[in-house]
Design an enzyme around this catalytic site. Structure first.
Site, mmCIF file in Angstrom:
data_model
loop_
_atom_site.group_PDB
_atom_site.id
_atom_site.type_symbol
_atom_site.label_atom_id
_atom_site.label_comp_id
_atom_site.label_asym_id
_atom_site.label_seq_id
_atom_site.Cartn_x
_atom_site.Cartn_y
_atom_site.Cartn_z
ATOM 1 N N LYS A 22 0.670 -1.174 0.296
ATOM 2 C CA LYS A 22 -0.078 -0.069 0.042
ATOM 3 C C LYS A 22 0.858 1.382 0.021
ATOM 4 O O LYS A 22 0.469 2.170 -0.842
ATOM 5 C CB LYS A 22 -0.813 0.118 1.090
ATOM 6 C CG LYS A 22 -2.031 1.271 1.347
ATOM 7 C CD LYS A 22 -2.652 1.403 2.664
ATOM 8 C CE LYS A 22 -1.571 1.450 3.864
ATOM 9 N NZ LYS A 22 -2.377 1.593 5.098
ATOM 10 N N ASP A 56 -6.412 0.625 0.863
ATOM 11 C CA ASP A 56 -6.350 0.886 2.430
ATOM 12 C C ASP A 56 -7.961 0.202 2.707
ATOM 13 O O ASP A 56 -8.695 0.053 1.893
ATOM 14 C CB ASP A 56 -6.034 2.215 2.966
ATOM 15 C CG ASP A 56 -7.007 3.328 2.498
ATOM 16 O OD1 ASP A 56 -7.874 2.743 1.850
ATOM 17 O OD2 ASP A 56 -7.049 4.110 2.923
#
Ligand code: SF4
Length: 216
Positions: free
Chosen positions: A121, A139
Site C-alpha cells: 500500500k 487501504d
C-alpha cells in the site's frame, strides 16, 4: 453495464466532484513522503502532519535520520501512536535508503518492499505520486467502498488491487484510489454510510443487498 463501464462511471462522478487536492500528508520530497507514509499507519494524516515539521527540521535527510537518536525520534513522533515501532521503522528505512539506494527513494515496487515499514500500500502511494499513475492504493477505506459498490469480488488487498487494475485505465488509477479513499472517509462511513446523499447510490450494490432506500 459491464464492470468496466461501471468503474468508469464511478471514476467520472467522483472526479467531477473532487478537487485537485487529493493528498493530505504534507511533504516536500520523496524521502519526506516515505517517512510520512510509515508514520500514517493506524493514525490520521493530520496527526502525522503535526509531528513531521519538527522531525524533518531535526533530521532533514535520510542520512541524518539514519543516525538519529532513537529516544528523541520516539519523543517527536509519540503522538502518532505505535511510536516505538514507527521510530525503529523510520530510522531503519533511512538506513536502508543510505546503504542500499544511495539515499534516493527508489520508485519500483520490488525495491520499495525491501525498506522497513513499507508494504504494498505504502509503495503504491510513493509510485503513484512520484513515478507513474498506474498505482492502486488499497487501504481500509478503499476496500470498503469498492466492495460495497460491487467492483470487486474478493476481500484480500492484493486481489482487490489486481481486480481494480483490470477495470480502471492505468492513467487514472492513482487518482481513482485517492478519490475513492476520500469518498470512504467523507460519505461511505464504515458503520453508517450516508447513502441518501451519496452521488454513487444508483451504481451501488450495497443498497440492493441491504434493501436501504434512498427515497425520503
Ligand atoms: S450508496 Fe452508500 S454504500 Fe454505496 S458508496 Fe454510497 S455511501 Fe457507500
Amino acid at each position: 453495464m459491464t464492470l468496466k463501464e461501471k468503474g468508469e462511471k464511478i471514476f467520472h462522478l467522483l472526479d467531477t466532484h473532487s478537487s485537485d487536492k487529493i493528498e493530505f500528508l504534507e511533504f516536500r520530497s520523496p524521502f519526506e513522503l516515505l517517512i510520512s507514509v510509515i508514520l500514517s499507519a493506524q493514525t490520521t494524516d493530520i496527526s502525522v502532519n503535526r509531528v513531521t515539521p519538527l522531525l524533518f527540521e531535526t533530521y532533514p535527510t535520510a542520512l541524518d535520520l539514519s543516525l538519529g537518536n532513537l529516544e528523541l525520534v520516539e519523543k517527536i513522533i509519540h503522538s502518532t501512536g505505535f511510536y516505538k515501532n514507527k521510530a525503529r521503522n523510520i530510522i531503519g528505512a533511512s538506513k536502508s535508503l543510505v546503504e542500499n539506494f544511495n539515499s534516493i527513494v527508489p520508485f519500483d515496487m520490488d525495491s520499495l518492499l525491501t525498506i522497513p515499514g513499507i508494504g504494498r500500500k505504502s509503495a503504491n502511494v510513493i509510485i503513484g505520486r512520484f513515478s507513474h499513475p498506474g498505482a492502486i492504493i488499497v487501504d481500509t477505506h478503499f476496500m470498503r467502498v469498492v466492495h460495497r459498490l460491487g467492483l470487486v469480488s474478493k476481500k484480500d488487498p492484493y486481489t482487490i488491487e489486481m481486480e481494480i487494475k483490470e477495470l480502471i485505465e492505468e492513467k487514472k488509477q492513482y487518482r481513482f484510489s485517492m478519490i475513492v479513499n476520500l469518498h470512504g472517509r467523507r460519505v461511505c462511513f464504515s458503520r453508517t454510510p450516508s447513502c441518501k446523499t451519496c452521488i454513487l447510490s444508483h451504481l451501488c450494490d450495497y443498497l440492493m443487498v441491504t434493501g436501504i432506500s434512498t427515497n425520503g
